[in-house]
Design a protein around this motif. Structure first.
Motif, short mmCIF file in Angstrom:
data_model
loop_
_atom_site.label_atom_id
_atom_site.label_comp_id
_atom_site.label_asym_id
_atom_site.label_seq_id
_atom_site.Cartn_x
_atom_site.Cartn_y
_atom_site.Cartn_z
N ALA A 143 16.02 -14.78 3.09
CA ALA A 143 16.47 -16.00 2.14
C ALA A 143 16.13 -17.38 3.23
N LEU A 144 15.37 -18.47 3.08
CA LEU A 144 14.89 -19.35 3.72
C LEU A 144 16.78 -20.75 3.88
N GLY A 145 17.12 -21.28 5.39
CA GLY A 145 17.37 -22.04 5.25
C GLY A 145 17.44 -22.86 6.37
N GLY A 146 18.52 -23.66 6.53
CA GLY A 146 18.29 -25.18 7.97
C GLY A 146 17.96 -26.69 6.74
N ARG A 147 18.14 -27.49 7.16
CA ARG A 147 18.46 -28.76 6.28
C ARG A 147 16.51 -29.42 5.60
N ALA A 148 16.05 -28.75 5.85
CA ALA A 148 15.15 -29.37 4.76
C ALA A 148 14.55 -27.77 3.68
N THR A 149 15.47 -26.95 3.57
CA THR A 149 15.36 -25.88 2.60
C THR A 149 17.01 -25.49 2.52
N MET A 150 17.93 -26.50 1.68
CA MET A 150 18.87 -25.84 1.73
C MET A 150 19.30 -25.30 -0.23
N SER A 151 17.82 -25.93 -0.33
CA SER A 151 18.01 -25.03 -1.56
C SER A 151 16.95 -24.92 -1.99
N GLY A 152 16.15 -23.85 -2.91
CA GLY A 152 14.59 -24.04 -3.20
C GLY A 152 15.28 -22.35 -4.08
N GLU A 153 13.71 -22.28 -4.62
CA GLU A 153 13.20 -20.72 -5.71
C GLU A 153 11.88 -20.37 -5.57
N ALA A 204 0.95 -1.41 0.16
CA ALA A 204 0.32 0.11 -0.21
C ALA A 204 1.16 1.46 0.18
N GLY A 205 2.05 1.10 0.28
CA GLY A 205 2.73 2.30 0.40
C GLY A 205 3.39 2.52 -0.27
N GLY A 206 3.70 1.78 -1.76
CA GLY A 206 4.45 1.59 -2.91
C GLY A 206 5.69 0.80 -2.84
N ASN A 207 5.66 0.24 -2.09
CA ASN A 207 7.41 -0.44 -1.37
C ASN A 207 7.06 -1.64 -2.34
N ALA A 208 8.05 -2.01 -2.67
CA ALA A 208 8.65 -2.85 -3.38
C ALA A 208 8.58 -4.60 -2.73
N LEU A 209 7.43 -5.80 -3.31
CA LEU A 209 8.51 -7.23 -2.53
C LEU A 209 9.38 -8.02 -4.08
N VAL A 210 10.09 -8.44 -4.32
CA VAL A 210 10.45 -9.09 -5.30
C VAL A 210 10.71 -10.37 -4.42
N ALA A 211 10.37 -11.61 -5.07
CA ALA A 211 11.20 -12.49 -5.04
C ALA A 211 11.76 -13.87 -5.73
N GLY A 212 12.41 -14.42 -5.77
CA GLY A 212 13.82 -15.37 -6.78
C GLY A 212 14.40 -16.30 -5.57
N ARG A 213 15.27 -16.25 -6.08
CA ARG A 213 16.43 -17.17 -5.45
C ARG A 213 17.85 -16.10 -5.31
N THR A 214 18.69 -16.35 -4.84
CA THR A 214 20.19 -15.17 -4.38
C THR A 214 20.63 -16.53 -4.27
N GLY A 215 22.33 -16.44 -4.50
CA GLY A 215 22.95 -17.38 -3.79
C GLY A 215 24.35 -17.05 -2.87
N ASP A 216 24.88 -17.90 -2.28
CA ASP A 216 26.65 -17.79 -1.68
C ASP A 216 27.25 -18.70 -1.83
N ILE A 217 28.20 -18.82 -1.45
CA ILE A 217 29.10 -20.21 -1.17
C ILE A 217 28.09 -20.84 -1.04
N ARG A 218 27.52 -21.30 0.42
CA ARG A 218 27.14 -22.64 0.70
C ARG A 218 26.21 -22.76 0.52
N LEU A 219 25.22 -21.97 0.07
CA LEU A 219 24.02 -22.48 -0.88
C LEU A 219 23.80 -21.80 -1.84
N PRO A 220 23.87 -22.20 -2.77
CA PRO A 220 24.08 -21.50 -3.70
C PRO A 220 22.68 -21.42 -4.52
N SER A 221 21.42 -21.51 -4.45
CA SER A 221 20.32 -21.13 -5.17
C SER A 221 19.49 -21.16 -3.76
N ARG A 222 18.37 -20.45 -3.64
CA ARG A 222 18.11 -19.48 -1.57
C ARG A 222 16.57 -19.31 -2.03
#
Length: 433
Positions: free
Chosen positions: A341-351, A305-323
């Motif tokens: 960014a989601l983390g933990g054993r059940a969400t080691m990768s995702g998008e 409602a305030g015009g702020n943008a919520l963007v979603a997808g995937r990002t990566g780092d050395i430990r988890l290349p797709s989060r």
């Protein structure tokens, strides 16, 4: 110390609220690899996807009300990619029909179909079969990627069409909602855009058309266009070379309360969110989301409602290349307000594939996550709009994999998540069944 009856009653009511599923919450198989979903005025769910199939599911239990298939012998890569419901409850689906492969060249048509919302019968169909460039072999490669409806029910579809001058032109076409007659079309040429495709389309408050996508250069450049809604005349275009070495794309576009345009998409190994002025197309701000050691791909966008943008997808780092990642960006200047960014054993990768807001303004994101050596699972996440704190998340098996790619909120505030082969209807507290 004793506990009063009212306190006990409140505790019991809370316990039942937590343990008992809400009415009309469900997870069902759709039988279709869904790319898009929508909710009609009665709360029933429409979905469109592979094989150019469209389904309607009942609000209360997800039962199949009807299913439409464009062709009974549809090829596997024939797809419906966009979906909308008109004021009368009828359904418009757009996509491409794969006809053949000739000497390595795809042969596809740009297709728009209108269906009766009541029973799924076809009201009209329009097929755009473009003109291949001189010297090329075989018919053209055309397709529709997205659709938006005017308040009167007229249809504006966007995608790409070969028109004899380029391998594929950015294409925006307006059709009568009544019979599908063409009102106008724009196939974009010249001025930095000899070829390309529109990936998203929307309308501003004045009824003018905003399309986003890319223009094929070397490499591709992010492109935004504004056309007059009544006549299709091009008002402005902006072709932006965000990353000179790699391709840039506007995969989603939204209009804020001032009429300015916000776009998001991938830029090489990075992601980009930017705003341009709605009147002129002049760039207001730009935010790059670095890819670090993985690849950032921003493919979903919603404005609050305030015009702020919520963007979603995937990002990566050395430990988890797709989060599985969600980022909130200030509408005024593009500053990052928070990132999750989601983390933990059940969400080691995702998008994350889609983002929306529930009736309380909470951020709802759907996509897929997977643990180590485990297949992807449909994932639905609710986040606090203030700081991105995780409110709740749900995961369930898809069997065929692929996760969820579309999301909507119905008039009762329930969350609809469309998976590749399943659809879930959950309440705002995350109770799905």
């Amino acid at each position: 110390m004793s506990i009063g009856r009212r306190t006990i009653a409140r505790l019991v009511s809370c316990l039942f609220a937590i343990t008992l599923p809400p009415a009309h919450a469900w997870v069902v198989g759709s039988g279709v690899a869904l790319n898009a979903i929508a909710v009609d005025q009665g709360g029933n769910i429409l979905g469109a996807g592979g094989g150019f199939a469209v389904v309607k599911l009942a609000r209360d239990d997800g039962a199949m009300l009807w299913k439409f298939q464009l062709n009974s012998d549809a090829r596997p890569d024939t797809e419906a990619l966009g979906l909308a419901v008109d004021p009368a409850g009828d359904v418009v689906a757009v996509g491409s029909v794969h006809q053949a492969e000739i000497l390595g060249n795809r042969v596809d048509d740009f297709v728009v179909v209108k269906l009766s919302g009541a029973d799924g019968t076809e009201r009209w169909r329009r097929v755009i079969d473009g003109v291949p460039r001189p010297g090329t072999v075989g018919p053209s490669h055309d397709g529709a990627t997205s659709v938006v409806l005017e308040p009167n029910g007229d249809v504006i579809a966007a995608g790409f069409v070969e028109d004899g001058e380029s391998s594929a032109s950015v294409a925006v076409i307006k059709f009568s909602g009544t019979d599908g007659a063409e009102r106008w079309h724009q196939f974009v040429h010249g001025f930095g855009c000899q070829a390309g495709a529109a990936l998203a389309v929307t309308l501003d408050a004045a009824g003018d058309v905003i399309a986003g996508g890319f223009c094929r250069s070397s490499p591709e450049n992010l492109a935004l266009f504004k056309f007059g809604g009544a006549d299709g005349v091009e008002r402005w275009r902006r072709v932006i070379d965000v990353n000179p070495l790699e391709g840039d794309y506007a995969e989603e576009v939204e209009i804020d309360a001032r009429g300015d345009v916000v776009a998001a998409g991938p830029s090489g190994r990075d992601g980009v969110v930017l705003k341009v002025a709605g009147q002129t197309g002049a760039e207001v701000w730009r935010r790059i989301v670095p890819g670090a050691s993985g690849i950032t791909d921003l493919e979903a966008l919603e404005l609050d409602a305030g015009g702020n943008a919520l963007v979603a997808g995937r990002t990566g780092d050395i430990r988890l290349p797709s989060r599985f990642t969600v980022i909130k960006v200030a509408g005024t200047n593009g500053d990052v307000l928070w990132s999750r960014a989601l983390g933990g054993r059940a969400t080691m990768s995702g998008e994350a594939h889609a983002v929306t807001l529930d009736a309380h303004g909470n951020v709802v994101v759907v996509g897929s996550t997977a643990g180590k050596n485990a297949p992807p699972r449909v994932t639905i996440v609710s986040l606090s709009p203030k700081n991105g704190r995780l409110r709740w998340h749900k995961r369930f098996d898809e069997n065929a994999g692929g996760g969820a790619g579309s999301a909507a909120v119905d008039s009762d505030g329930n969350i609809i998540a469309g998976g590749r082969f399943k659809v879930a209807r959950c309440d705002s507290r995350g109770r799905c069944k």
